[in-house]
Motif scaffolding. Sequence first.
Motif, PDB file in Angstrom:
ATOM      1  N   GLY A   1       0.828  -1.197   0.000  1.00 60.96           N
ATOM      2  CA  GLY A   1       0.000   0.000   0.000  1.00 60.96           C
ATOM      3  C   GLY A   1       0.861   1.244   0.000  1.00 60.96           C
ATOM      4  N   PRO A   2       0.249   2.395   0.167  1.00 60.15           N
ATOM      5  CA  PRO A   2       1.004   3.646   0.102  1.00 60.15           C
ATOM      6  C   PRO A   2       2.069   3.777   1.190  1.00 60.15           C
ATOM      7  CG  PRO A   2      -1.297   4.046   0.684  1.00 60.15           C
ATOM      8  CD  PRO A   2      -1.171   2.598   0.358  1.00 60.15           C
ATOM      9  N   ASP A   3       1.886   3.075   2.304  1.00 61.34           N
ATOM     10  CA  ASP A   3       2.873   3.143   3.379  1.00 61.34           C
ATOM     11  C   ASP A   3       3.998   2.131   3.214  1.00 61.34           C
ATOM     12  OD1 ASP A   3       1.449   5.178   4.613  1.00 61.34           O
ATOM     13  OD2 ASP A   3       0.247   3.770   5.787  1.00 61.34           O
ATOM     14  N   THR A   4       3.894   1.271   2.213  1.00 56.80           N
ATOM     15  CA  THR A   4       4.924   0.261   1.962  1.00 56.80           C
ATOM     16  C   THR A   4       5.316   0.276   0.489  1.00 56.80           C
ATOM     17  OG1 THR A   4       3.200  -1.405   1.681  1.00 56.80           O
ATOM     18  CG2 THR A   4       4.258  -1.297   3.852  1.00 56.80           C
ATOM     19  N   PRO A   5       5.909   1.373   0.031  1.00 56.60           N
ATOM     20  CA  PRO A   5       6.250   1.480  -1.390  1.00 56.60           C
ATOM     21  C   PRO A   5       7.310   0.476  -1.835  1.00 56.60           C
ATOM     22  CG  PRO A   5       7.236   3.264  -0.160  1.00 56.60           C
ATOM     23  CD  PRO A   5       6.319   2.531   0.789  1.00 56.60           C
ATOM     24  N   ASP A   6       7.993  -0.133  -0.865  1.00 57.10           N
ATOM     25  CA  ASP A   6       9.014  -1.119  -1.191  1.00 57.10           C
ATOM     26  C   ASP A   6       8.408  -2.455  -1.600  1.00 57.10           C
ATOM     27  OD1 ASP A   6       8.428  -0.828   1.733  1.00 57.10           O
ATOM     28  OD2 ASP A   6       9.410  -2.775   1.790  1.00 57.10           O
ATOM     29  N   GLN A   7       7.121  -2.620  -1.383  1.00 55.62           N
ATOM     30  CA  GLN A   7       6.449  -3.862  -1.735  1.00 55.62           C
ATOM     31  C   GLN A   7       5.483  -3.591  -2.881  1.00 55.62           C
ATOM     32  OE1 GLN A   7       6.689  -5.851   2.647  1.00 55.62           O
ATOM     33  NE2 GLN A   7       4.722  -5.597   1.823  1.00 55.62           N
ATOM     34  N   ASP A   8       5.366  -4.542  -3.768  1.00 53.73           N
ATOM     35  CA  ASP A   8       4.570  -4.317  -4.972  1.00 53.73           C
ATOM     36  C   ASP A   8       3.796  -5.563  -5.365  1.00 53.73           C
ATOM     37  OD1 ASP A   8       3.566  -2.969  -7.158  1.00 53.73           O
ATOM     38  OD2 ASP A   8       5.312  -3.361  -8.403  1.00 53.73           O
ATOM     39  N   GLY A   9       2.981  -6.088  -4.454  1.00 50.51           N
ATOM     40  CA  GLY A   9       2.162  -7.252  -4.763  1.00 50.51           C
ATOM     41  C   GLY A   9       2.902  -8.562  -4.564  1.00 50.51           C
ATOM     42  N   ALA A  10       2.463  -9.583  -5.289  1.00 47.97           N
ATOM     43  CA  ALA A  10       3.056 -10.914  -5.166  1.00 47.97           C
ATOM     44  C   ALA A  10       4.556 -10.861  -5.418  1.00 47.97           C
ATOM     45  CB  ALA A  10       2.393 -11.877  -6.137  1.00 47.97           C
ATOM     46  N   PHE A  11       5.308 -11.542  -4.587  1.00 47.23           N
ATOM     47  CA  PHE A  11       6.772 -11.505  -4.675  1.00 47.23           C
ATOM     48  C   PHE A  11       7.259 -11.926  -6.058  1.00 47.23           C
ATOM     49  CE2 PHE A  11      11.113 -13.012  -3.676  1.00 47.23           C
ATOM     50  CZ  PHE A  11      11.593 -11.879  -3.042  1.00 47.23           C
ATOM     51  N   GLU A  12       6.584 -12.889  -6.644  1.00 48.34           N
ATOM     52  CA  GLU A  12       6.977 -13.383  -7.963  1.00 48.34           C
ATOM     53  C   GLU A  12       6.847 -12.299  -9.034  1.00 48.34           C
ATOM     54  OE1 GLU A  12       4.657 -14.826  -6.003  1.00 48.34           O
ATOM     55  OE2 GLU A  12       5.748 -16.577  -5.300  1.00 48.34           O
ATOM     56  N   ASP A  13       5.965 -11.325  -8.787  1.00 43.50           N
ATOM     57  CA  ASP A  13       5.720 -10.261  -9.759  1.00 43.50           C
ATOM     58  C   ASP A  13       6.622  -9.041  -9.566  1.00 43.50           C
ATOM     59  OD1 ASP A  13       3.704 -11.834 -10.806  1.00 43.50           O
ATOM     60  OD2 ASP A  13       2.144 -10.876  -9.602  1.00 43.50           O
ATOM     61  N   VAL A  14       7.374  -9.031  -8.486  1.00 39.72           N
ATOM     62  CA  VAL A  14       8.255  -7.899  -8.204  1.00 39.72           C
ATOM     63  C   VAL A  14       9.428  -7.919  -9.188  1.00 39.72           C
ATOM     64  CG1 VAL A  14       9.794  -6.894  -6.468  1.00 39.72           C
ATOM     65  CG2 VAL A  14       7.612  -7.854  -5.785  1.00 39.72           C
ATOM     66  N   SER A  15       9.840  -6.751  -9.612  1.00 39.36           N
ATOM     67  CA  SER A  15      10.952  -6.616 -10.558  1.00 39.36           C
ATOM     68  C   SER A  15      12.192  -7.364 -10.077  1.00 39.36           C
ATOM     69  CB  SER A  15      11.292  -5.134 -10.718  1.00 39.36           C
ATOM     70  OG  SER A  15      12.536  -4.964 -11.337  1.00 39.36           O
ATOM     71  N   GLU A  16      12.937  -7.915 -11.006  1.00 35.34           N
ATOM     72  CA  GLU A  16      14.187  -8.606 -10.666  1.00 35.34           C
ATOM     73  C   GLU A  16      15.212  -7.638 -10.077  1.00 35.34           C
ATOM     74  OE1 GLU A  16      14.800 -11.886 -10.581  1.00 35.34           O
ATOM     75  OE2 GLU A  16      12.696 -12.106 -11.125  1.00 35.34           O
ATOM     76  N   ASN A  17      15.022  -6.351 -10.297  1.00 37.82           N
ATOM     77  CA  ASN A  17      15.933  -5.331  -9.765  1.00 37.82           C
ATOM     78  C   ASN A  17      15.574  -4.902  -8.346  1.00 37.82           C
ATOM     79  OD1 ASN A  17      17.360  -5.239 -12.206  1.00 37.82           O
ATOM     80  ND2 ASN A  17      15.900  -3.800 -13.057  1.00 37.82           N
ATOM     81  N   TRP A  18      14.455  -5.409  -7.828  1.00 39.82           N
ATOM     82  CA  TRP A  18      14.007  -5.047  -6.485  1.00 39.82           C
ATOM     83  C   TRP A  18      15.036  -5.517  -5.462  1.00 39.82           C
ATOM     84  CZ3 TRP A  18      12.784  -7.744  -2.016  1.00 39.82           C
ATOM     85  CH2 TRP A  18      12.066  -7.053  -1.057  1.00 39.82           C
ATOM     86  N   VAL A  19      15.232  -4.719  -4.416  1.00 40.95           N
ATOM     87  CA  VAL A  19      16.148  -5.101  -3.339  1.00 40.95           C
ATOM     88  C   VAL A  19      15.462  -4.929  -1.993  1.00 40.95           C
ATOM     89  CG1 VAL A  19      18.255  -4.575  -4.627  1.00 40.95           C
ATOM     90  CG2 VAL A  19      17.203  -2.804  -3.212  1.00 40.95           C
ATOM     91  N   CYS A  20      15.944  -5.646  -1.024  1.00 36.46           N
ATOM     92  CA  CYS A  20      15.438  -5.559   0.340  1.00 36.46           C
ATOM     93  C   CYS A  20      15.582  -4.117   0.834  1.00 36.46           C
ATOM     94  CB  CYS A  20      16.229  -6.509   1.239  1.00 36.46           C
ATOM     95  SG  CYS A  20      15.771  -6.404   2.988  1.00 36.46           S
ATOM     96  N   PRO A  21      14.516  -3.545   1.379  1.00 37.48           N
ATOM     97  CA  PRO A  21      14.592  -2.158   1.833  1.00 37.48           C
ATOM     98  C   PRO A  21      15.464  -1.966   3.076  1.00 37.48           C
ATOM     99  CG  PRO A  21      12.473  -3.091   2.391  1.00 37.48           C
ATOM    100  CD  PRO A  21      13.175  -4.097   1.527  1.00 37.48           C
TER     101      PRO A  21
END
Length: 53
Positions: free
Chosen positions: A19-39
């Motif tokens: 949600g808006p308070d957790t911009p580091d998360q973007d739905g299902a983990f499998e759908d998160v960009s490969e460039n995503w990193v642990c906040p």
Amino acid sequence: MQKFECTLCGYIYDPALVGPDTPDQDGAFEDVSENWVCPLCGAGKEDFEVYED
């Protein structure tokens, strides 16, 4: 949806908290960009494992 835990720092990726308070998360983990990193520590997706409650 499953939660995932960073094996380096213990951060829990919880898709239910997306949600808006957790911009580091973007739905299902499998759908998160490969460039995503642990906040918390900057680890890549490859450093996460399924979290068992």
